[in-house]
Design a protein around this motif. Sequence first.
Motif, PDB file in Angstrom:
ATOM      1  N   ASP A  17      47.196  29.837  40.105  1.00 19.47           N
ATOM      2  CA  ASP A  17      46.973  29.818  38.653  1.00 19.47           C
ATOM      3  C   ASP A  17      48.278  30.068  37.896  1.00 19.47           C
ATOM      4  OD1 ASP A  17      44.287  29.384  39.112  1.00 19.47           O
ATOM      5  OD2 ASP A  17      43.763  31.503  38.985  1.00 19.47           O
ATOM      6  N   TRP A  18      49.106  31.003  38.387  1.00 18.21           N
ATOM      7  CA  TRP A  18      50.384  31.273  37.704  1.00 18.21           C
ATOM      8  C   TRP A  18      51.242  30.026  37.687  1.00 18.21           C
ATOM      9  CZ3 TRP A  18      51.092  35.775  41.617  1.00 18.21           C
ATOM     10  CH2 TRP A  18      50.164  36.780  41.339  1.00 18.21           C
ATOM     11  N   LEU A  19      51.252  29.295  38.783  1.00 18.65           N
ATOM     12  CA  LEU A  19      52.063  28.081  38.861  1.00 18.65           C
ATOM     13  C   LEU A  19      51.552  27.017  37.888  1.00 18.65           C
ATOM     14  CD1 LEU A  19      52.495  28.030  42.714  1.00 18.65           C
ATOM     15  CD2 LEU A  19      54.374  28.133  41.072  1.00 18.65           C
ATOM     16  N   LYS A  20      50.247  26.882  37.776  1.00 16.54           N
ATOM     17  CA  LYS A  20      49.684  25.913  36.831  1.00 16.54           C
ATOM     18  C   LYS A  20      50.053  26.287  35.399  1.00 16.54           C
ATOM     19  CE  LYS A  20      45.627  24.730  39.670  1.00 16.54           C
ATOM     20  NZ  LYS A  20      44.138  24.833  39.760  1.00 16.54           N
ATOM     21  N   GLN A  21      49.870  27.558  35.060  1.00 14.09           N
ATOM     22  CA  GLN A  21      50.182  28.014  33.700  1.00 14.09           C
ATOM     23  C   GLN A  21      51.684  27.925  33.425  1.00 14.09           C
ATOM     24  OE1 GLN A  21      48.519  31.971  33.386  1.00 14.09           O
ATOM     25  NE2 GLN A  21      46.604  31.301  34.311  1.00 14.09           N
ATOM     26  N   GLY A  22      52.492  28.256  34.434  1.00 11.76           N
ATOM     27  CA  GLY A  22      53.936  28.194  34.266  1.00 11.76           C
ATOM     28  C   GLY A  22      54.413  26.776  34.000  1.00 11.76           C
ATOM     29  N   TRP A  23      53.820  25.801  34.695  1.00 15.52           N
ATOM     30  CA  TRP A  23      54.200  24.404  34.493  1.00 15.52           C
ATOM     31  C   TRP A  23      53.864  23.940  33.073  1.00 15.52           C
ATOM     32  CZ3 TRP A  23      57.380  20.972  36.034  1.00 15.52           C
ATOM     33  CH2 TRP A  23      57.169  19.623  35.748  1.00 15.52           C
ATOM     34  N   LEU A  24      52.700  24.343  32.589  1.00 13.19           N
ATOM     35  CA  LEU A  24      52.309  23.966  31.234  1.00 13.19           C
ATOM     36  C   LEU A  24      53.265  24.572  30.204  1.00 13.19           C
ATOM     37  CD1 LEU A  24      48.402  24.296  31.405  1.00 13.19           C
ATOM     38  CD2 LEU A  24      49.766  22.199  31.323  1.00 13.19           C
ATOM     39  N   LEU A  25      53.639  25.821  30.402  1.00 18.87           N
ATOM     40  CA  LEU A  25      54.575  26.460  29.474  1.00 18.87           C
ATOM     41  C   LEU A  25      55.926  25.759  29.490  1.00 18.87           C
ATOM     42  CD1 LEU A  25      53.995  30.320  29.839  1.00 18.87           C
ATOM     43  CD2 LEU A  25      53.793  28.958  27.758  1.00 18.87           C
ATOM     44  N   LEU A  26      56.406  25.411  30.673  1.00 23.62           N
ATOM     45  CA  LEU A  26      57.701  24.756  30.774  1.00 23.62           C
ATOM     46  C   LEU A  26      57.676  23.385  30.110  1.00 23.62           C
ATOM     47  CD1 LEU A  26      60.578  24.909  31.888  1.00 23.62           C
ATOM     48  CD2 LEU A  26      59.737  23.911  34.012  1.00 23.62           C
ATOM     49  N   ARG A  27      56.594  22.650  30.289  1.00 22.99           N
ATOM     50  CA  ARG A  27      56.479  21.327  29.677  1.00 22.99           C
ATOM     51  C   ARG A  27      56.450  21.425  28.153  1.00 22.99           C
ATOM     52  NH1 ARG A  27      51.426  18.235  31.836  1.00 22.99           N
ATOM     53  NH2 ARG A  27      52.079  16.930  30.077  1.00 22.99           N
TER      54      ARG A  27
END
Length: 236
Positions: A17-27
């Motif tokens: 979940d952290w990786l999914k949320q982190g990717w969205l924030l970076l995008r």
Amino acid sequence: MKLQLVIRRAPAKAGLDWLKQGWLLLRQHMLLLAMFWLMLVVSLLGLVHPLLAVVAALLGPFLLAGFYDGIVRAQQQKPLSLDLLWQPLKESSHRAAFIRLAGLNILLSIPSQLLLAQQVPLWQTGEADLLALFALVAMASVNAMLFAYAVPVIYFLREQRLWPVLQASFMACWRNVPALTVFGIISVLLALTGPFTMLISWILILPWLAISFFLSFREFFVLTPARPDEAAVFEV
């Protein structure tokens, strides 16, 4: 109201979940990528000269706090700027704690560095000492757990005492081994794409992992009233 620190246990799938949320924030906030790489460039200056290594180590907690503050602002949909990276240097409330933290980090890394320098020639000649290798892994693991969440605990939770800071960081890692293991395995797999892309993939992957790791801090730590009759809970 007097508050006490509470460390939550996260399920193993939280690492994904952290990786999914982190990717969205970076995008959504590509300036976080620039902040990360500027922070990394400053830290790599330590490779040029031993004196610069000390300066880079002392600056490390301040720059990391600025990067983490940028992530929080991105989550809150607030404007970002590269100046945020240097903002913690201007704030005196945590300056002493960050300097002590950096100094302790340098001090605790000396034994592993000395052991590594002693063992590298042996490894090159095929005479590896398994006991020394185990000791290196153990020291690296303990140090990583002690300092993993130290900067955000100081900066966001305003804890200035080093022992409670290190204890909180260690316990957060210890209580969440499954989630951190999942996160670690996926992180390694992502990092392994580097050699196949001439390290170009790391331009995105490294800041993505750094953002995702900070999200684990926001999941692990809460503040709750010290008195049981006060029912409110405060999220970090």
